[in-house]
Design a protein around this motif. Structure first.
Motif, PDB file in Angstrom:
ATOM      1  N   MET A 269      64.313  52.585   1.082  1.00  0.00           N
ATOM      2  CA  MET A 269      65.301  51.443   1.968  1.00  0.00           C
ATOM      3  C   MET A 269      64.748  50.914   2.439  1.00  0.00           C
ATOM      4  O   MET A 269      64.240  50.005   3.141  1.00  0.00           O
ATOM      5  CB  MET A 269      66.548  51.745   2.082  1.00  0.00           C
ATOM      6  N   GLY A 270      63.507  51.650   2.852  1.00  0.00           N
ATOM      7  CA  GLY A 270      62.136  51.222   3.984  1.00  0.00           C
ATOM      8  C   GLY A 270      62.012  52.668   4.689  1.00  0.00           C
ATOM      9  O   GLY A 270      60.790  52.026   5.692  1.00  0.00           O
TER      10      GLY A 270
ATOM     11  N   SER B 226      62.670  47.694   9.168  1.00  0.00           N
ATOM     12  CA  SER B 226      64.198  46.585   8.685  1.00  0.00           C
ATOM     13  C   SER B 226      64.062  46.716   7.158  1.00  0.00           C
ATOM     14  O   SER B 226      63.196  46.820   6.327  1.00  0.00           O
ATOM     15  CB  SER B 226      62.538  45.411   8.760  1.00  0.00           C
TER      16      SER B 226
ATOM     17  N   LYS C 205      65.613  47.572   3.111  1.00  0.00           N
ATOM     18  CA  LYS C 205      66.219  46.615   2.393  1.00  0.00           C
ATOM     19  C   LYS C 205      67.348  47.036   1.049  1.00  0.00           C
ATOM     20  O   LYS C 205      67.713  48.063   1.028  1.00  0.00           O
ATOM     21  CB  LYS C 205      64.455  45.903   0.965  1.00  0.00           C
TER      22      LYS C 205
ATOM     23  N   ALA D 239      71.293  46.580   6.461  1.00  0.00           N
ATOM     24  CA  ALA D 239      69.631  46.243   5.160  1.00  0.00           C
ATOM     25  C   ALA D 239      69.976  44.696   4.695  1.00  0.00           C
ATOM     26  O   ALA D 239      71.070  43.550   5.591  1.00  0.00           O
ATOM     27  CB  ALA D 239      70.243  47.261   3.986  1.00  0.00           C
ATOM     28  N   HIS D 240      69.340  43.697   4.332  1.00  0.00           N
ATOM     29  CA  HIS D 240      69.316  42.524   3.671  1.00  0.00           C
ATOM     30  C   HIS D 240      69.942  43.186   1.869  1.00  0.00           C
ATOM     31  O   HIS D 240      68.736  43.544   1.530  1.00  0.00           O
ATOM     32  CB  HIS D 240      67.785  41.915   3.418  1.00  0.00           C
ATOM     33  N   GLY D 241      70.836  42.018   2.038  1.00  0.00           N
ATOM     34  CA  GLY D 241      71.347  42.228   1.329  1.00  0.00           C
ATOM     35  C   GLY D 241      72.964  43.532   0.783  1.00  0.00           C
ATOM     36  O   GLY D 241      73.078  43.602   1.801  1.00  0.00           O
TER      37      GLY D 241
ATOM     38  N   THR E 184      74.145  46.940  -0.778  1.00  0.00           N
ATOM     39  CA  THR E 184      73.575  48.483  -0.902  1.00  0.00           C
ATOM     40  C   THR E 184      75.056  49.119  -2.086  1.00  0.00           C
ATOM     41  O   THR E 184      76.131  49.241  -1.248  1.00  0.00           O
ATOM     42  CB  THR E 184      73.138  49.529   0.673  1.00  0.00           C
TER      43      THR E 184
END
Ligand code: S3P
Length: 430
Positions: A136-137, A156, A158, A182-184, A186
């Motif tokens: 996820m980063g 940040s 994802k 997260a962006h989006g 999960t």
């Protein structure tokens, strides 16, 4: 856990009366963590009295969260998703739940934190959260073999879709918590459904979480709102009393305001299958969790086979089930339980060692145990292996043994249930 405490358990004739249990450990951890990142002040009554949930509160304080504890209640001032960079390591003590689930939140913060644990926790596997959180980063370093201490540098994040290699509600919860940042979307897919307190708690705090089959999904960017809740009694602590009553035909024990979440309640089915009388009344739902009064009536105990998905559902209750198995008529076989070897102790080895010390025949497998029924056990000197559930499981087994049993390092019980021995004493008639 190092200590020189010990407790003597004397044989009982009956286990009867009424008990009410401190708040569920799994729910307490989750409500505290979500309260810390919600908007507003969360009020939790009947918060778990165990040292593990105190470790969670301790870590939150180190992360700048203000909370107050009064008469068994905890009030937590939420930080609206953003925690403060810690100036010292986050001490998770003995608590795998604290380390794994908090990591999900820390992965989304803009600072670096270090998570440490006691000797037992420092041996436990963390790759199961490191790998997906890195996907996820987040940047995470650990000791050899993915053991604590962990150093997490948040980022940040994802969103990912992740299939967990080992069924674990702690991992699933960590990823859903990270998913908030997260962006989006999960998604976490499990081969076997695990307890759903993470999903339920997120919804209680106002987040939308989708569940379809064994997949749970959360969209990033959601805000949480504080809640006021009374945490239901811990079902895994109740297991010791339910099994104690099950040992004596004629016992009558009532536990009120008990958590009965279906993803946690497999023990009740197993006990019913073994011939124990169980009645549920006063069912209600609060914040998505099922709660009720459970009455147990001891009858002749038959036996059980536990494997596959049921093993994962019963993971915390297996030590006490195994501890009462020799007294059943048909015994018990437990398989697919390899995960028990990486809990607070190697619980398969600990159960086999203690049952043998009490005179029982036991077959040990890499992934379980086979315990013949119809055995008489004798009291002796046992060790808790520094593991709360082993200490409490053998306090229960000792109730039906011939003669007294001494359990060394008995204060391991403080991890989930500090008042355990007093409560057991109040219902066990000698
Ligand atoms: C827990 C999940 C289980 C359990 C532990 C608490 C939770 O661990 O053994 O006591 O609250 O999610 P795993 O998720 O590692 O199986």
């Amino acid at each position: 856990m190092k200590s020189d405490s010990s407790v003597i358990i004397r044989p009982a004739r009956n286990v009867s009366g009424a008990v009410r249990l401190p708040g569920d450990k799994s729910i307490s951890h989750r409500y505290a963590m979500l309260g810390a990142i919600a908007h507003g002040t969360t009020k939790l009554e009947n918060y778990s009295t165990g040292a593990d949930c105190a470790s969670t509160l301790g870590c939150l304080r180190t992360l700048g969260v203000v909370w107050r504890k009064e008469n068994g209640s905890v009030e937590i001032d939420g930080t609206n998703l953003e925690l403060r960079a810690p100036t010292s390591p986050l001490d998770c003590g003995n608590s795998g739940s604290t380390m794994r689930m908090l990591s999900g939140i820390l992965a989304g913060q803009d600072f670096t934190s270090e998570l440490i644990g006691d000797e037992s926790l420092s041996r436990r596997p963390m790759s199961r959260i490191i790998k997906p959180l890195e996907m996820m980063g987040a940047k995470i370093t650990a000791s050899d073999g993915g053991r604590p201490p962990l150093r997490i540098t948040g980022n940040s994040l994802k969103a990912i879709s992740y299939e967990t290699p080992v069924p674990s509600a702690q991992v699933k919860t960590a990823l859903l918590f990270a998913g908030l940042y997260a962006h989006g979307d999960t998604a976490v897919l499990e081969s076997v459904r695990t307890r759903d307190h993470g999903e339920t708690a997120l919804r209680a705090f106002g987040a939308v979480v989708q569940q379809q089959g064994n997949e749970s999904r959360i969209s990033g960017g959601q805000k949480l709102d504080a809640i006021e809740a009374q945490i239901p009694g811990d079902l895994s602590s109740a297991a010791f009393f339910l099994c104690a009553a099950a040992l004596f035909p004629g016992s009558q024990l009532t536990i009120d305001f008990l958590l009965l979440n279906p993803t946690r309640a497999r023990l009740l089915d197993v006990l019913i299958g073994m011939g124990v009388g169980i009645a549920i009344t006063q069912l209600e739902e609060k914040h998505g969790e099922l709660i009720g009064t459970t009455q147990v009536t001891g009858k002749a105990l038959t036996g059980a086979n536990i494997s596959g998905a049921h093993t994962a559902e019963l993971i915390d209750e297996i030590p006490v089930l195994a501890a009462i198995a020799p007294y059943s008529t048909n015994g018990m076989e437990i398989r697919d339980a390899r995960e028990l070897r990486v809990k607070e102790s190697d619980r398969i080895a600990a159960v086999a060692t203690n049952l043998r010390a009490m005179g029982a025949r036991v077959e040990e497998f890499d992934d379980g145990l086979k315990i013949p029924g119809g055995q008489e056990l004798h009291g002796t000197e046992l060790d808790s292996f520094g593991d709360h559930r082993i200490a409490m499981a053998f306090a229960v087994a000792a109730l039906r043994a011939k003669g007294e049993t001494r359990i060394n390092r008995s204060d391991a019980a403080v991890i989930s249930y500090p008042a355990f021995y007093e409560t057991l004493d109040s219902v066990a008639e000698c």
